[in-house]
Design an enzyme around this catalytic site. Structure first.
Site, PDB file in Angstrom:
ATOM      1  N   TYR A 236       0.837  -1.205   0.000  1.00 52.00           N
ATOM      2  CA  TYR A 236       0.000   0.000   0.000  1.00 52.00           C
ATOM      3  C   TYR A 236       0.872   1.256   0.000  1.00 52.00           C
ATOM      4  O   TYR A 236       1.879   1.311   0.701  1.00 52.00           O
ATOM      5  CB  TYR A 236      -0.872  -0.004   1.246  1.00 52.00           C
ATOM      6  CG  TYR A 236      -1.851   1.127   1.272  1.00 52.00           C
ATOM      7  CD1 TYR A 236      -3.043   1.042   0.572  1.00 52.00           C
ATOM      8  CD2 TYR A 236      -1.576   2.285   1.978  1.00 52.00           C
ATOM      9  CE1 TYR A 236      -3.945   2.091   0.589  1.00 52.00           C
ATOM     10  CE2 TYR A 236      -2.476   3.334   1.993  1.00 52.00           C
ATOM     11  CZ  TYR A 236      -3.661   3.227   1.295  1.00 52.00           C
ATOM     12  OH  TYR A 236      -4.553   4.265   1.304  1.00 52.00           O
TER      13      TYR A 236
ATOM     14  N   TRP B 141       1.175   5.717  -1.484  1.00 51.97           N
ATOM     15  CA  TRP B 141       0.731   6.847  -2.295  1.00 51.97           C
ATOM     16  C   TRP B 141       1.867   7.538  -3.024  1.00 51.97           C
ATOM     17  O   TRP B 141       1.787   8.732  -3.286  1.00 51.97           O
ATOM     18  CB  TRP B 141       0.055   7.857  -1.379  1.00 51.97           C
ATOM     19  CG  TRP B 141      -1.417   7.666  -1.255  1.00 51.97           C
ATOM     20  CD1 TRP B 141      -2.052   6.634  -0.649  1.00 51.97           C
ATOM     21  CD2 TRP B 141      -2.431   8.559  -1.736  1.00 51.97           C
ATOM     22  NE1 TRP B 141      -3.405   6.830  -0.712  1.00 51.97           N
ATOM     23  CE2 TRP B 141      -3.667   7.997  -1.370  1.00 51.97           C
ATOM     24  CE3 TRP B 141      -2.415   9.759  -2.423  1.00 51.97           C
ATOM     25  CZ2 TRP B 141      -4.875   8.613  -1.684  1.00 51.97           C
ATOM     26  CZ3 TRP B 141      -3.621  10.373  -2.722  1.00 51.97           C
ATOM     27  CH2 TRP B 141      -4.828   9.786  -2.361  1.00 51.97           C
TER      28      TRP B 141
HETATM   29  P1  PGD Z   1       3.518   8.000   1.939  1.00 51.00           P
HETATM   30  O1  PGD Z   1       4.322   8.842   2.843  1.00 51.00           O
HETATM   31  O2  PGD Z   1       2.695   8.708   0.919  1.00 51.00           O
HETATM   32  O3  PGD Z   1       2.564   7.182   2.910  1.00 51.00           O
HETATM   33  O4  PGD Z   1       0.614   5.981   3.790  1.00 51.00           O
HETATM   34  P2  PGD Z   1       1.669   5.916   2.578  1.00 51.00           P
HETATM   35  O5  PGD Z   1       2.496   4.703   2.753  1.00 51.00           O
HETATM   36  O6  PGD Z   1       0.977   6.092   1.277  1.00 51.00           O
HETATM   37  O7  PGD Z   1       4.427   6.882   1.293  1.00 51.00           O
HETATM   38  C1  PGD Z   1       4.803   6.904  -0.026  1.00 51.00           C
HETATM   39  C2  PGD Z   1       6.248   6.447  -0.140  1.00 51.00           C
HETATM   40  O8  PGD Z   1       6.586   6.347  -1.531  1.00 51.00           O
HETATM   41  C3  PGD Z   1       7.263   7.410   0.459  1.00 51.00           C
HETATM   42  O9  PGD Z   1       8.169   6.717   1.293  1.00 51.00           O
HETATM   43  C4  PGD Z   1       7.988   7.994  -0.765  1.00 51.00           C
HETATM   44  O10 PGD Z   1       9.321   8.361  -0.521  1.00 51.00           O
HETATM   45  C5  PGD Z   1       7.903   6.849  -1.733  1.00 51.00           C
HETATM   46  N1  PGD Z   1       8.054   7.238  -3.143  1.00 51.00           N
HETATM   47  C6  PGD Z   1       7.809   8.435  -3.709  1.00 51.00           C
HETATM   48  N2  PGD Z   1       7.992   8.358  -5.048  1.00 51.00           N
HETATM   49  C7  PGD Z   1       8.368   7.089  -5.329  1.00 51.00           C
HETATM   50  C8  PGD Z   1       8.658   6.382  -6.543  1.00 51.00           C
HETATM   51  O11 PGD Z   1       8.575   6.899  -7.631  1.00 51.00           O
HETATM   52  N3  PGD Z   1       8.959   5.063  -6.447  1.00 51.00           N
HETATM   53  C9  PGD Z   1       9.029   4.435  -5.254  1.00 51.00           C
HETATM   54  N4  PGD Z   1       9.360   3.141  -5.256  1.00 51.00           N
HETATM   55  N5  PGD Z   1       8.755   5.080  -4.075  1.00 51.00           N
HETATM   56  C10 PGD Z   1       8.413   6.383  -4.121  1.00 51.00           C
HETATM   57  C11 PGD Z   1      -0.477   6.835   3.786  1.00 51.00           C
HETATM   58  C12 PGD Z   1      -1.616   6.254   4.638  1.00 51.00           C
HETATM   59  O12 PGD Z   1      -1.351   6.508   6.033  1.00 51.00           O
HETATM   60  C13 PGD Z   1      -2.915   6.815   4.276  1.00 51.00           C
HETATM   61  S1  PGD Z   1      -3.347   6.947   2.624  1.00 51.00           S
HETATM   62  C14 PGD Z   1      -3.834   7.158   5.213  1.00 51.00           C
HETATM   63  S2  PGD Z   1      -5.295   7.926   4.768  1.00 51.00           S
HETATM   64  C15 PGD Z   1      -3.692   6.831   6.632  1.00 51.00           C
HETATM   65  N6  PGD Z   1      -3.805   8.010   7.431  1.00 51.00           N
HETATM   66  C16 PGD Z   1      -3.549   7.914   8.738  1.00 51.00           C
HETATM   67  C17 PGD Z   1      -4.148   8.769   9.737  1.00 51.00           C
HETATM   68  O13 PGD Z   1      -4.927   9.675   9.442  1.00 51.00           O
HETATM   69  N7  PGD Z   1      -3.811   8.550  11.024  1.00 51.00           N
HETATM   70  C18 PGD Z   1      -2.967   7.593  11.399  1.00 51.00           C
HETATM   71  N8  PGD Z   1      -2.661   7.455  12.683  1.00 51.00           N
HETATM   72  N9  PGD Z   1      -2.377   6.801  10.475  1.00 51.00           N
HETATM   73  C19 PGD Z   1      -2.647   6.911   9.179  1.00 51.00           C
HETATM   74  N10 PGD Z   1      -2.022   6.095   8.259  1.00 51.00           N
HETATM   75  C20 PGD Z   1      -2.419   6.037   6.879  1.00 51.00           C
END
Ligand code: PGD
Length: 779
Positions: free
Chosen positions: A118, A120
């Site tokens: 999972y 984003w």
């Molecule tokens: P991001 O930080 O967006 O978090 O969790 P998610 O895992 O989506 O992680 C994306 C990762 O992709 C980053 O480490 C980034 O460096 C990496 N990345 C960026 N570009 C690239 C690329 O081109 N290739 C590769 N391989 N990697 C790349 C989000 C999730 O957290 C979500 S959607 C929600 S809604 C939740 N929200 C909460 C919340 O409200 N409260 C709590 N306590 N916890 C939550 N967790 C959830």
């Protein structure tokens, strides 16, 4: 003087133009965006940030001892390696686990591989890391154990699908923002309509329209009511009102309002009869005939802390005009998270205005930047992921359970299922050591598999739990196609900079591994990433041409500027349902909105929405030990944990640490001052943050947003004698609970947690800079 040309690009936080400026980027929003997100500027310093990964890395313990369960993950160091050797090592391990040798039939080797991955990571339509990974695992392993639903919205998604119809009703349906601007008299916003998460939309937004629409509505006289522990979950609007019930008690508030509607005969019974089923099973509960507790405004007041008179007044006002009931994701990311979403739908149905423009119900309007916007009339480019021949999946937030308890039974949507036995975890484009709950438990879970492979552009805490890390390019370093389902522009995402170090595109990493495993042709179909983009672009290009609209060739599109995409003028599904409830029945079992739902009753939950006391709320016994409700919501200065080191994100921190907000009255009672370093703690762990005082936070609530890079340290709090694990950077997920929202959805319940708050007297331990989260050693 910088005379480099600006190029177009896009991200989940919006489309923009940028050009090289020294080692960084100069970034400007699109002129057409009335309210661009400042988060676009986090990319400015990202290209060569010390946290970037420029070479493959392999964990020392894995290199020395080979694959196998290992609790050194998370504290081991890493050895840099050249690409060929690292790819050979990874391919060898994938082959050991059965990759490249697929049986004709029967179980696939992918049955022991978790590829739910999972996340984003920001990308366009092609370089979507998760989609590329899925295609790869389908090609080499015949599939993988996948994940269903989202961290954003699992409980809401599951309950809405069953009682309201398909998930598409949430993302593409009216009321649209312009209808609210023009027609609503009242917007009753449970969870508010926060601009913070609306900065973001999956695939990006070329225009952020919510603020202007709300301002137009408010100027016209529409009354906005923000029901939330945080008053800034709604922008400052004339006439807006803040109602702050105890967190997690919205259902009781809604029931109290429903009682008043019944008592005053303000219920639209024609609407209920025509469009809903099962109100007759809900009414006895509301009246207290089934459980002896009438859900009166006084009853609701005792639970929520909102005066009964206010509850009556809100209900009367809602019935007096055209009222839109909106409920955000945040309410369902909690214990029993299905209930507030379902109950908001019931309340809106009792008001019975779904057929009126600007009225009715929406789920998630305030949760993403693409909601309340009309869908497109053309299909978007899409990468085919191949066929996953492994039927097994987990509800996405059950990752720790999966790894810790192979074979264990659990329920999902009324079915009993069993966790698979996972030997390999492959993660690309996500950061579970930021996003998952109870992160110390996740560390124990990540010790179980034989091997963990991660792709990321930067050295996150997830990378620091992997055995093999492949450095991925950032979106700015590649070409792609920027587009999103409800956005009228398709953006050529032009390359803004060369790759950092030896970082490679995710696609090229998978292609190189697939070739080593003899599956190269199946994965690539002979195309490089440009070839794929040209191929998938054709779907949209041909649809535009069929409609007689400008449809440039791919090369011209990539060289040129944004292409306008037509919006659909087909009435929305809910509009069609309201016009003809039999002919355009909803895809629910009854074809109607289900106020009583036999399927949910069969799954073991009450058959209609009910107030259920959660374990972690301010009215419960646990609040004696942990007297603050932590609201761990989405951050203001970044998307999740991405680019946490960027200038906009860093501005939201103090002394390098995340900021937690508390009401000044609480702070005075505890002898705390703004700027203090504080410890938030419960039985699961602790997090350090810097205190900010704000009257916009309800009393007995503390807000600490997600996103800080996880940096656990064994520390002894001042004046105590026992060590505990504390995230010194302030990631709240060390505190949150890993329980599923319910037996129905098993969704993420990380939004609300009980904590204690104390001052960290004396010198506080330093935060860990982003570059040091992953301990690297030269090769
Ligand atoms: P991001 O930080 O967006 O978090 O969790 P998610 O895992 O989506 O992680 C994306 C990762 O992709 C980053 O480490 C980034 O460096 C990496 N990345 C960026 N570009 C690239 C690329 O081109 N290739 C590769 N391989 N990697 C790349 C989000 C999730 O957290 C979500 S959607 C929600 S809604 C939740 N929200 C909460 C919340 O409200 N409260 C709590 N306590 N916890 C939550 N967790 C959830």
């Amino acid at each position: 003087m910088n005379d480099a040309p600006f190029r177009f690009h896009s991200s989940h936080w919006g489309a923009f133009r940028a050009r090289a400026q020294g080692a960084g980027l100069e970034i400007r929003p699109l002129d057409s965006d009335p309210d661009p997100s400042p988060i676009i500027h986090n990319l400015a310093t990202a290209l060569d940030h010390p946290a970037r990964l420029g070479r493959p890395l392999v964990r020392r313990g894995w290199l020395a001892d080979g694959p196998g369960p290992d609790d050194r993950r998370g504290s081991d160091s890493y050895v840099e390696m050249d690409w060929d050797r690292a790819l050979d090592l990874a391919a060898g391990e994938l082959a050991r686990l059965g990759a490249g040798a697929l049986p004709e039939a029967g179980p696939m080797p992918g049955a022991h591989v978790f590829g739910g991955s999972y996340g984003w990571s920001s990308a366009g339509r092609f370089h979507h890391a998760q989609g590329l990974l899925h295609r790869f695992l389908n090609s080499i392993f015949g599939g993988y154990v996948s994940s269903v639903n989202t961290y954003s919205s699992a409980a809401g998604e599951v309950v809405m699908e069953i009682v309201y119809g398909a998930a598409s009703l949430m993302t593409k349906d009216a009321p649209y923002w312009d209808e609210i601007a023009e027609h609503s008299d009242m917007v009753l916003a449970f969870g508010g309509l926060p601009l913070r998460p609306m900065q973001v939309a999956p695939g990006g937004a070329s225009a952020h329209v919510a603020r202007a629409a709300m301002e137009r509505a408010a100027r016209r006289g529409c009354r906005f009511v923000c029901v939330s522990p945080l008053s800034d979950d709604l922008p400052d609007l004339p006439g807006a009102r803040w109602i702050a019930p105890r967190p997690a008690t919205d259902v009781a508030l809604m029931l109290g309002m429903a009682w008043h509607l019944e008592e005053q005969d303000l219920v639209n019974r024609d609407y209920l009869a025509r469009y809903t089923s099962g109100y007759d099973r809900f009414l006895p509960y509301l009246k207290g005939e089934t459980d002896g507790i009438p859900k009166t405004p006084s009853w609701a007041s005792a639970i929520t802390g909102i005066p009964a008179a206010t509850i009556r007044e809100l209900a009367a006002q809602a019935a007096a005009g055209r009222t839109h009931v909106s409920v955000t994701y945040s309410l369902q990311r909690a214990e029993n998270g299905e209930q507030p979403i379902w109950m908001a739908l019931v309340l809106a149905s009792m008001l019975g205005q779904g057929q009126l423009k600007g009225a009715g119900f929406t789920y998630s309007l305030g949760s993403m930047g693409d909601r309340g916007r009309r869908p497109l009339a053309v299909p978007l480019p899409r990468l085919p992921q191949g066929r996953n021949r492994v039927p097994d999946f987990i509800p996405v937030a059950r990752i720790s359970e999966l790894l810790l308890h192979p074979g264990k039974a659990y329920t999902y949507k009324g079915e009993t299922r069993h966790y698979a036995d996972i030997r390999l975890v492959y993660w690309a484009g996500g950061n579970p050591f930021h996003h998952h709950q109870d992160l110390q438990r996740l560390t124990r879970a990540f010790a179980r598999p034989d091997t963990i492979i991660v792709h990321d552009s930067v050295g996150t805490a997830t990378a620091a739990h992997a055995d093999i890390i492949f450095p991925a390019t950032l979106t700015a370093e590649r070409e792609d196609i920027g587009a999103a389902g409800n956005d009228p522009l398709m953006i050529p995402m032009q390359r803004l900079a060369p790759p950092f170090g030896e970082a490679r595109d995710d696609y090229d990493i998978f292609a190189a591994l697939a070739r080593r495993l003899g599956c190269g042709e199946g994965y690539t179909e002979g195309l490089d990433s440009r070839g794929w983009q040209e191929r998938i672009y054709r779907r949209t290009q041909e649809a535009l041409a069929r409609m007689g609209l400008p449809a440039p060739d791919f090369a011209d599109f990539m060289r040129g500027g944004p292409v306008a995409l037509p919006l659909s003028d087909t009435p929305s599904r809910m509009d069609r349902f309201h016009a003809d409830p039999e002919g355009s029945a909803l895809p629910t079992d009854s074809g109607r909105i289900e106020i009583f739902c036999p399927r949910i009753a069969r799954a073991g939950l009450p058959g209609h929405p009910v107030w259920m006391e959660p374990e972690e709320w301010l009215g419960g016994a646990l609040a004696d030990r942990f007297p603050f409700q932590l609201v761990a919501n989405q951050p203001q200065g970044k998307l999740h944990s991405q680019l946490d080191f960027g200038p906009v994100s860093m501005q939201t921190k103090r002394r390098g640490r995340e900021v937690a907000r508390m009401n000044p009255t609480d702070a005075a009672r505890l002898g705390l001052a703004g700027g203090d370093t504080i410890l938030l703690r419960n039985d699961r762990g602790g997090a350090l943050a810097v205190l900010e005082l704000s009257p916009r936070v309800r009393e007995r609530v503390i807000q600490l947003s997600t996103g800080a890079w996880y940096a656990p340290r064994r520390l002894t709090p001042p004046g105590e004698s026992r060590e505990m694990t504390i995230c010194v950077n302030g990631n709240p997920n060390i505190l949150t609970s890993d329980r599923g929202a319910s037996i129905l959805s098993q969704g993420c319940a990380g939004q609300l947690t009980l904590v204690d708050v104390t001052k960290w007297t004396g010198e506080a331990p330093d935060p860990v800079p982003h570059r040091d989260i992953l301990p690297r050693m030269p090769g």
